[in-house]
Design a protein around this motif. Structure first.
Motif, PDB file in Angstrom:
ATOM      1  N   GLU A  47      49.619 -11.097 -60.907  1.00 52.85           N
ATOM      2  CA  GLU A  47      48.391 -11.549 -60.253  1.00 52.85           C
ATOM      3  C   GLU A  47      47.243 -10.583 -60.531  1.00 52.85           C
ATOM      4  N   ARG A  48      46.092 -11.129 -60.824  1.00 52.85           N
ATOM      5  CA  ARG A  48      44.907 -10.317 -61.050  1.00 52.85           C
ATOM      6  C   ARG A  48      43.937 -10.529 -59.894  1.00 52.85           C
ATOM      7  N   ARG A  49      43.229  -9.485 -59.556  1.00 54.54           N
ATOM      8  CA  ARG A  49      42.275  -9.578 -58.459  1.00 54.54           C
ATOM      9  C   ARG A  49      40.867  -9.302 -58.958  1.00 54.54           C
ATOM     10  N   LYS A  50      39.932  -9.849 -58.260  1.00 57.30           N
ATOM     11  CA  LYS A  50      38.534  -9.592 -58.539  1.00 57.30           C
ATOM     12  C   LYS A  50      38.076  -8.458 -57.629  1.00 57.30           C
ATOM     13  N   VAL A  51      37.603  -7.399 -58.272  1.00 54.89           N
ATOM     14  CA  VAL A  51      37.224  -6.207 -57.507  1.00 54.89           C
ATOM     15  C   VAL A  51      35.735  -5.945 -57.707  1.00 54.89           C
ATOM     16  N   LEU A  58      38.691  -7.241 -53.619  1.00 57.00           N
ATOM     17  CA  LEU A  58      38.627  -5.846 -53.183  1.00 57.00           C
ATOM     18  C   LEU A  58      37.228  -5.328 -53.434  1.00 57.00           C
ATOM     19  N   ILE A  59      36.642  -4.683 -52.421  1.00 61.54           N
ATOM     20  CA  ILE A  59      35.312  -4.080 -52.555  1.00 61.54           C
ATOM     21  C   ILE A  59      35.482  -2.560 -52.529  1.00 61.54           C
ATOM     22  N   VAL A  60      34.974  -1.899 -53.566  1.00 58.89           N
ATOM     23  CA  VAL A  60      35.102  -0.440 -53.675  1.00 58.89           C
ATOM     24  C   VAL A  60      33.716   0.180 -53.587  1.00 58.89           C
ATOM     25  N   ILE A  78      33.473  -4.336 -58.862  1.00 57.64           N
ATOM     26  CA  ILE A  78      34.436  -5.359 -58.467  1.00 57.64           C
ATOM     27  C   ILE A  78      35.584  -5.305 -59.436  1.00 57.64           C
ATOM     28  N   LEU A  79      36.804  -5.149 -58.966  1.00 55.02           N
ATOM     29  CA  LEU A  79      37.952  -4.966 -59.827  1.00 55.02           C
ATOM     30  C   LEU A  79      39.056  -5.942 -59.511  1.00 55.02           C
ATOM     31  N   THR A  80      39.959  -6.121 -60.453  1.00 63.65           N
ATOM     32  CA  THR A  80      41.131  -6.958 -60.253  1.00 63.65           C
ATOM     33  C   THR A  80      42.356  -6.083 -60.344  1.00 63.65           C
ATOM     34  N   GLU A  81      43.259  -6.196 -59.384  1.00 59.56           N
ATOM     35  CA  GLU A  81      44.453  -5.354 -59.365  1.00 59.56           C
ATOM     36  C   GLU A  81      45.699  -6.215 -59.398  1.00 59.56           C
ATOM     37  N   THR A  82      46.750  -5.711 -60.054  1.00 62.52           N
ATOM     38  CA  THR A  82      47.966  -6.483 -60.261  1.00 62.52           C
ATOM     39  C   THR A  82      48.845  -6.557 -59.033  1.00 62.52           C
ATOM     40  N   ASN A  83      48.810  -5.536 -58.162  1.00 62.44           N
ATOM     41  CA  ASN A  83      49.599  -5.543 -56.929  1.00 62.44           C
ATOM     42  C   ASN A  83      51.096  -5.702 -57.213  1.00 62.44           C
ATOM     43  N   HIS A 129      39.497  -7.898 -63.337  1.00 60.81           N
ATOM     44  CA  HIS A 129      38.101  -8.243 -63.604  1.00 60.81           C
ATOM     45  C   HIS A 129      37.218  -7.380 -62.709  1.00 60.81           C
ATOM     46  N   VAL A 130      36.243  -6.730 -63.312  1.00 69.03           N
ATOM     47  CA  VAL A 130      35.415  -5.771 -62.573  1.00 69.03           C
ATOM     48  C   VAL A 130      33.949  -6.185 -62.646  1.00 69.03           C
ATOM     49  N   ASP A 131      33.314  -6.256 -61.506  1.00 73.33           N
ATOM     50  CA  ASP A 131      31.856  -6.393 -61.421  1.00 73.33           C
ATOM     51  C   ASP A 131      31.309  -5.080 -60.871  1.00 73.33           C
ATOM     52  N   LEU A 132      30.498  -4.446 -61.672  1.00 73.53           N
ATOM     53  CA  LEU A 132      29.949  -3.133 -61.325  1.00 73.53           C
ATOM     54  C   LEU A 132      28.475  -3.308 -60.930  1.00 73.53           C
ATOM     55  N   TYR A 133      28.158  -2.975 -59.676  1.00 71.20           N
ATOM     56  CA  TYR A 133      26.810  -3.175 -59.152  1.00 71.20           C
ATOM     57  C   TYR A 133      26.107  -1.825 -58.941  1.00 71.20           C
ATOM     58  N   GLU A 134      24.853  -1.771 -59.340  1.00 74.58           N
ATOM     59  CA  GLU A 134      24.053  -0.550 -59.189  1.00 74.58           C
ATOM     60  C   GLU A 134      22.656  -0.930 -58.708  1.00 74.58           C
ATOM     61  N   TYR A 135      22.168  -0.241 -57.655  1.00 72.50           N
ATOM     62  CA  TYR A 135      20.859  -0.607 -57.099  1.00 72.50           C
ATOM     63  C   TYR A 135      19.705  -0.120 -57.963  1.00 72.50           C
ATOM     64  N   ARG A 136      19.951   0.887 -58.815  1.00 74.85           N
ATOM     65  CA  ARG A 136      18.905   1.371 -59.715  1.00 74.85           C
ATOM     66  C   ARG A 136      18.951   0.622 -61.046  1.00 74.85           C
ATOM     67  N   ASP A 137      17.953   0.908 -61.881  1.00 74.85           N
ATOM     68  CA  ASP A 137      17.980   0.372 -63.238  1.00 74.85           C
ATOM     69  C   ASP A 137      19.033   1.114 -64.046  1.00 74.85           C
ATOM     70  N   ASP A 138      19.347   0.589 -65.197  1.00 76.21           N
ATOM     71  CA  ASP A 138      20.315   1.203 -66.102  1.00 76.21           C
ATOM     72  C   ASP A 138      19.845   2.609 -66.459  1.00 76.21           C
ATOM     73  N   VAL A 139      20.670   3.604 -66.166  1.00 76.41           N
ATOM     74  CA  VAL A 139      20.294   4.999 -66.407  1.00 76.41           C
ATOM     75  C   VAL A 139      20.044   5.265 -67.881  1.00 76.41           C
ATOM     76  N   ARG A 140      20.623   4.449 -68.734  1.00 75.43           N
ATOM     77  CA  ARG A 140      20.421   4.619 -70.180  1.00 75.43           C
ATOM     78  C   ARG A 140      19.018   4.229 -70.621  1.00 75.43           C
ATOM     79  N   LYS A 141      18.297   3.558 -69.734  1.00 73.17           N
ATOM     80  CA  LYS A 141      16.946   3.118 -70.060  1.00 73.17           C
ATOM     81  C   LYS A 141      15.889   3.768 -69.182  1.00 73.17           C
TER      82      LYS A 141
END
Length: 455
Positions: A13-17, A172-174, A4-9, A39-51
């Protein structure tokens, strides 16, 4: 992957993506969006690859080339330098014939450009660690996208140990969630969205050539290839001095190997030099541990919906892995998107992304299919090697005019569709030149015969 990100356009203005998928493309996109103040919300269906550990059979090595390097460089966080500090340069292909003899085919004898073998897990960890340094990026692991209303910017996720769904909103959904993108499944339902997929009749299985006395068992600075007409095996070097080996064959050949004795007999015949490097016991264990995996090619368009949703990477254009451009093309998506967002309002930027990208995405999907044919068969032919030598010679003499196809794809940022057009122009020129020599030779021969007969 979802971010999820925020873009200035073009304003303050900031967007939540929301970005779905925290793999290589998703986490790189999160970094670009966050660096621009969103502002970015990053979603992943798996566990953290670092763990967690890599899934056996699905860790095909990555070949980093110019397009991926450019994306890492432009983010400005020293990521390219960090990746290259541990990457293994591959200066060309090393071909192994059925008798076990080897020959080199250098990628770029003129300017010494090379590919870099990088570990998927290592690179993903590096990008996620960079994301952690941004206060406006929040990572959500174990979040599987179950519903998406792109028109309203609404998302719903499910966690493995939770019955209740988790709801989220975004401007915005990416979708960076790979070839089987959950977000793309929602876009398919919208009018005007075109989508095709093609499974090839070839599967792949991952094997390993381990290190011996903490050293490589083969020369490390090559992409090793065992071409066998309608199937092949490739090996890329790893930082721990092992090689990741990928066996690619039609499914019916995989199915014909039913027991260890048949497997050893098969390798003794087709891969006599690789068998002792892998080891019989390890080969039997790895071969029968998992089933061969499927490969598919996906094309779709448009990549966006108004100013609400966007697809990047494999979610937009999945390809077979034989040109080593899947990751590089996905990263190039991010650099193009970022460039457009710096110049245009959001909706115009997304529309331009689709317009500028779809032909190139289709082109690299086709090139990846072609390169499988080249690697398994054409590399053995004298005509291929003669053309390679001619291309190298002309490239050395006219580096700004004559860029061979492989070089233009791997070592430049030339649009993929232009790489194909450039190759067609070269083929036409060489064919006309050849015909000119033939006609000229016939003319000279005819004149000589005429002069000898009638003088």
């Amino acid at each position: 992957m979802s971010v999820i990100l925020t873009e200035t356009n073009g304003s303050n203005e900031r967007r939540k993506v929301a970005i779905v998928g925290a793999g290589l493309v998703g986490s790189l996109a999160a970094l670009y969006f966050a660096r621009n103040g969103n502002h970015v919300d990053l979603y992943e269906y798996r566990d953290d690859v670092r763990k967690s550990e890599l899934v056996q059979g699905r860790s095909i090595n990555l070949a980093l080339s110019q397009r991926g390097r450019k994306a890492l460089s432009q983010i400005g966080l020293g990521l390219e330098e960090q990746v290259l500090s541990t990457a293994i340069p591959m200066k060309g292909r090393m071909l192994h014939n059925i008798q076990g003899k080897t020959s080199e085919v250098i990628y770029d004898p003129s300017f010494k450009q090379c590919l870099y073998s990088v570990g998927r897990k290592q690179l993903n960890e590096l990008l996620l660690n960079a994301c952690d340094k941004f206060p406006n990026i929040k990572c959500h692991f174990d979040h599987k996208l179950t519903k998406a209303n792109v028109k309203e910017g609404q998302l719903e996720f499910k966690r493995s140990h939770s019955v209740e769904g988790i709801k989220a909103n975004a401007d915005l959904i990416v979708g960076c969630d790979g070839a089987f993108s959950a977000l793309r499944q929602n876009l398919i339902k919208l009018p005007g969205f075109n989508y095709t997929q093609e499974y090839i009749e070839t599967g792949y299985l991952e094997l390993c050539i381990p290190a011996k006395k903490n050293e490589f068992q083969m020369p490390p600075n090559y992409l090793h290839i065992w071409p066998r007409d309608n199937f092949m095996m490739i090996a890329l070097p790893n930082q721990d001095k092992s090689f990741t080996v990928t066996l690619s064959m039609p499914f019916d050949i995989f199915a014909s190997i039913k027991n260890p004795e048949e497997l050893i007999q098969f390798f003794t015949h087709y891969y006599p030099d690789a068998l002792p490097l892998i080891g019989k016991e390890q080969l039997i264990k790895d071969f029968f541990k998992t089933k061969p995996q499927h490969l598919l090619s996906i094309k779709c368009r448009p990549y966006h919906y108004e100013n609400k949703a966007l697809l990047l990477g494999d979610a937009a254009h999945a390809m077979v892995p034989y040109y080593g451009q899947g990751m590089n093309a996905g990263m190039e998506d991010v650099t193009l998107l970022n460039s457009l967002l710096q110049q245009l309002p959001l909706e115009e930027a997304l529309a331009q992304f689709t317009e500028q990208r779809w032909q190139d995405a289709f082109a690299i999907c086709d090139l990846a299919m072609y390169n499988y044919l080249e690697m398994r068969d054409l590399t053995k032919r004298w005509s291929f090697r003669c053309r390679k030598m001619l291309d190298t010679l002309l490239y050395r003499w006219f580096p700004t005019i004559w860029v061979p196809l492989y070089n233009s794809v791997s070592f430049t940022s030339m649009p993929y569709s232009k790489c194909i057009a450039n190759r067609k122009w070269q083929d036409q020129l060489l064919w006309r030149t050849f015909l000119g020599f033939v006609v000229g030779g016939l003319g000279v021969t005819g004149s000589a015969i005429y002069w000898q007969r009638f003088r």
